[in-house]
Scaffold this active site. Structure first.
Site, PDB file in Angstrom:
ATOM      1  N   ASN A  86      -4.258   4.139   5.334  1.00 14.77           N
ATOM      2  CA  ASN A  86      -4.293   5.340   6.165  1.00 14.77           C
ATOM      3  C   ASN A  86      -3.969   6.630   5.421  1.00 14.77           C
ATOM      4  O   ASN A  86      -4.358   7.704   5.850  1.00 14.77           O
ATOM      5  CB  ASN A  86      -3.313   5.177   7.335  1.00 14.77           C
ATOM      6  CG  ASN A  86      -3.305   6.381   8.259  1.00 14.77           C
ATOM      7  OD1 ASN A  86      -4.314   6.709   8.845  1.00 14.77           O
ATOM      8  ND2 ASN A  86      -2.161   7.031   8.388  1.00 14.77           N
ATOM      9  N   THR A 107      -4.729   9.925  14.951  1.00 16.42           N
ATOM     10  CA  THR A 107      -5.638   9.190  14.069  1.00 16.42           C
ATOM     11  C   THR A 107      -6.326  10.049  13.014  1.00 16.42           C
ATOM     12  O   THR A 107      -6.890   9.502  12.061  1.00 16.42           O
ATOM     13  CB  THR A 107      -6.726   8.477  14.891  1.00 16.42           C
ATOM     14  OG1 THR A 107      -7.470   9.444  15.642  1.00 16.42           O
ATOM     15  CG2 THR A 107      -6.109   7.457  15.836  1.00 16.42           C
ATOM     16  N   ASP A 150      -3.887  12.290   5.544  1.00 18.96           N
ATOM     17  CA  ASP A 150      -4.616  11.279   6.294  1.00 18.96           C
ATOM     18  C   ASP A 150      -5.986  11.012   5.672  1.00 18.96           C
ATOM     19  O   ASP A 150      -6.859  11.881   5.646  1.00 18.96           O
ATOM     20  CB  ASP A 150      -4.784  11.732   7.741  1.00 18.96           C
ATOM     21  CG  ASP A 150      -5.144  10.584   8.664  1.00 18.96           C
ATOM     22  OD1 ASP A 150      -4.283   9.710   8.841  1.00 18.96           O
ATOM     23  OD2 ASP A 150      -6.264  10.566   9.185  1.00 18.96           O
ATOM     24  N   ASP A 192       0.124  -1.210   7.509  1.00 24.78           N
ATOM     25  CA  ASP A 192       1.082  -0.144   7.777  1.00 24.78           C
ATOM     26  C   ASP A 192       0.395   0.980   8.555  1.00 24.78           C
ATOM     27  O   ASP A 192      -0.786   1.259   8.353  1.00 24.78           O
ATOM     28  CB  ASP A 192       1.619   0.386   6.441  1.00 24.78           C
ATOM     29  CG  ASP A 192       2.659   1.455   6.608  1.00 24.78           C
ATOM     30  OD1 ASP A 192       3.778   1.134   7.066  1.00 24.78           O
ATOM     31  OD2 ASP A 192       2.369   2.627   6.280  1.00 24.78           O
ATOM     32  N   HIS A 231      -2.518   4.660  13.435  1.00 25.90           N
ATOM     33  CA  HIS A 231      -3.031   5.955  12.986  1.00 25.90           C
ATOM     34  C   HIS A 231      -4.425   5.836  12.378  1.00 25.90           C
ATOM     35  O   HIS A 231      -4.959   6.826  11.865  1.00 25.90           O
ATOM     36  CB  HIS A 231      -2.058   6.580  11.990  1.00 25.90           C
ATOM     37  CG  HIS A 231      -0.708   6.850  12.582  1.00 25.90           C
ATOM     38  ND1 HIS A 231      -0.487   7.887  13.450  1.00 25.90           N
ATOM     39  CD2 HIS A 231       0.474   6.186  12.464  1.00 25.90           C
ATOM     40  CE1 HIS A 231       0.788   7.867  13.838  1.00 25.90           C
ATOM     41  NE2 HIS A 231       1.384   6.841  13.259  1.00 25.90           N
ATOM     42  N   GLU A 273       0.936  -2.647  12.170  1.00 24.55           N
ATOM     43  CA  GLU A 273       2.092  -1.874  12.628  1.00 24.55           C
ATOM     44  C   GLU A 273       1.592  -0.855  13.654  1.00 24.55           C
ATOM     45  O   GLU A 273       1.346   0.303  13.330  1.00 24.55           O
ATOM     46  CB  GLU A 273       2.791  -1.168  11.465  1.00 24.55           C
ATOM     47  CG  GLU A 273       4.072  -0.468  11.888  1.00 24.55           C
ATOM     48  CD  GLU A 273       4.500   0.633  10.939  1.00 24.55           C
ATOM     49  OE1 GLU A 273       5.688   1.022  11.001  1.00 24.55           O
ATOM     50  OE2 GLU A 273       3.667   1.124  10.156  1.00 24.55           O
TER      51      GLU A 273
END
Length: 480
Positions: free
Chosen positions: A133, A175, A184, A214, A218, A264
């Site tokens: 991510n 996200t 990101d 992880d 997101h 997660e």
């Protein structure tokens, strides 16, 4: 104290405790357990693999294995402390600079392969923490190989990928913006997906057999907003990551249903738990909070839910359960104040249960409730709690009770919980810091039982079990 049934799991055949009608049909259970060897080096994990296997763990989870940000001059402190000449931060390995196996904190590619070889020798499977991510805070630290692989630095991040999230319950921000300030990544970029999947397949070729994703919540789902820079009409990262589709001829090298993959996806408002659960298993973060509250209060009735459900919309067999995680221990020290005895009691409870896959977080070597970082060195083995006799007994009990339904009982004040597994065994847990003499319901046959760890005797007569429990102690009983 007399106890009535505390919890029946809906949708499965559960054994009655008083009328003598007991189902002998095996029911679905989850039998595996995970050791999170947090911040152990690959060499350290390999050197302790026999102890890990002997303690009953099915999986060992490593910290991130990819090339990482070289912060604090590559100092190996878990967290820099005043007066310590060694600098360091454990979270630097959560800041990727390249997707290649090996980093300066935990070991190189050869050490990772040797660890996987050791795991295979002892029948343990390796789960690797992966984090597609985001990258390091310092975007200039990202290697030229990484930039080139994704089509240039300008294609690496989402349009607002450097903008910190302001509202984590806004799915667009959650996200497509920077979570925790970490840049990101444009995870919908096919060039990035191919580059990342080549890393995943390399880990699999070296012997990895699972992944923890992880910050999974997101990374967008097909129903989430799409960033125009991605050049796609629908988010497809999870379809690629789980092997449902290939990208430029590259796909997951081993079928996802042959691997242990979980995300997660921390629970909050507006989190699409059920949609994520269509792809992978999920962490039961809210249940962990409820459990810690009960442990702190010394009573199962401390929380409004009173541990009556898993506090999750996904099926219980898809949940990874814990008393604490590395985040609850490290970030705000939310769980670090709990004593080892308290953590153990909570772990035995979740491990004795029919569903969920329990994870045991290995606290730092030498840590105390006054010194959370202990000897404060990345690479060292954690403390010996992962192989404490009560923990080992719970791991073995879980496997021995495969196919047995659960029934939970609790004492009048909530201090003692019993997890009864059919008529084959039971686990007794004293959540309180006081000794307790208890009488409560059970599904065990009549007789005198000796606990597997402490040799403490308990008597069962006509559906009731009685005996003494020490503070924060646990007891494992098997039917004769």
């Amino acid at each position: 104290m007399r106890l009535t049934p505390f919890l029946l799991i809906a949708g499965v055949a559960v054994m009655a405790s008083c009328d003598g009608k007991k189902s002998q049909e095996p029911v679905p259970t989850e039998d595996d357990v995970i050791l999170h060897a947090w911040s152990w080096s690959f060499d350290t994990i390999a050197a302790n693999m026999k102890q890990i296997a002997d303690a009953g763990y099915s999986y060992v989870q490593t910290s991130p294995a990819q090339a990482s940000y070289p912060g604090d001059n590559k100092g190996r402190a878990l967290f820099s402390q005043e007066g310590d000449s060694v600098m360091g931060k454990w979270y630097y390995y959560y800041q990727p600079i390249e997707w290649s196996v090996g980093n300066w904190m935990l070991g190189d590619r050869q050490a990772f392969a040797a660890m996987c070889d050791s795991a295979a020798k002892y029948g343990v499977k390796v789960i690797v923490d992966v984090l597609p991510n985001h990258t390091a805070f310092d975007t200039t630290a990202v290697t030229q190989a990484f930039n080139a692989a994704v089509g240039g630095h300008e294609r690496l991040y989402h349009s607002n990928g450097l903008q910190p999230v302001e509202d984590y319950n806004d799915r667009l921000q959650c996200t497509l913006w920077a979570s925790g300030g970490l840049p990101d990544v444009n995870t919908e970029n096919p060039a990035f997906q191919k580059y990342y999947m080549e890393y995943v397949n390399d880990l699999l070729s070296l012997g990895a057999r699972g992944f923890r994703y992880d910050t999974a919540k997101h990374i967008g789902l097909p129903s989430d907003p799409v960033d125009s820079i991605a050049g796609v009409t629908q988010n497809d990262f999870w379809d690629v990551a789980l092997g449902r589709k290939a990208v430029d001829g590259v796909s997951l090298a081993i079928p996802a249903d042959s691997l242990f993959i979980y995300g997660e996806v921390l629970q909050d408002r507006n989190v699409k738990e059920q949609e994520y659960a269509e792809y992978m298993d999920l962490v039961a973060s809210s249940y962990g909070h409820v459990l810690r509250h009960a442990i702190e209060a010394g009573s199962a009735y401390a929380d409004a839910d009173s541990l009556k459900n898993w506090n999750h919309s996904a099926a219980p067999e898809q949940l990874i359960t814990w008393v604490e995680s590395h985040d609850t221990y490290c970030n705000q020290h939310e769980s670090a104040h709990l004593t080892d005895d308290q953590v153990r009691a909570g772990y035995v409870f979740i491990t004795a249960r029919q569903h969920g896959t329990p994870l045991f977080f290995s606290r730092p070597e030498g840590s105390t409730r006054e010194n959370y970082w202990g000897t404060n060195r990345i690479g060292n083995r954690g403390n010996a709690e992962f192989m404490h006799p009560e923990v080992v007994a719970a791991n073995m009990f879980r496997k021995a009770m495969s196919g047995q339904p659960e029934e939970l009982f609790t004492s009048d004040n909530g201090a003692v919980i019993e997890v009864a597994r059919g008529d084959r065994g039971a686990a007794l847990v004293n959540l309180s810091s006081e000794p307790v003499e208890v009488t409560l319901g059970t599904t065990l046959p009549n007789g005198v039982y000796s606990d597997a760890v402490h040799n403490q005797e308990f008597k069962v007569d006509n559906g009731m079990i009685s005996g003494p429990l020490a503070p924060n102690a646990t007891y494992i009983l098997y039917a004769k």
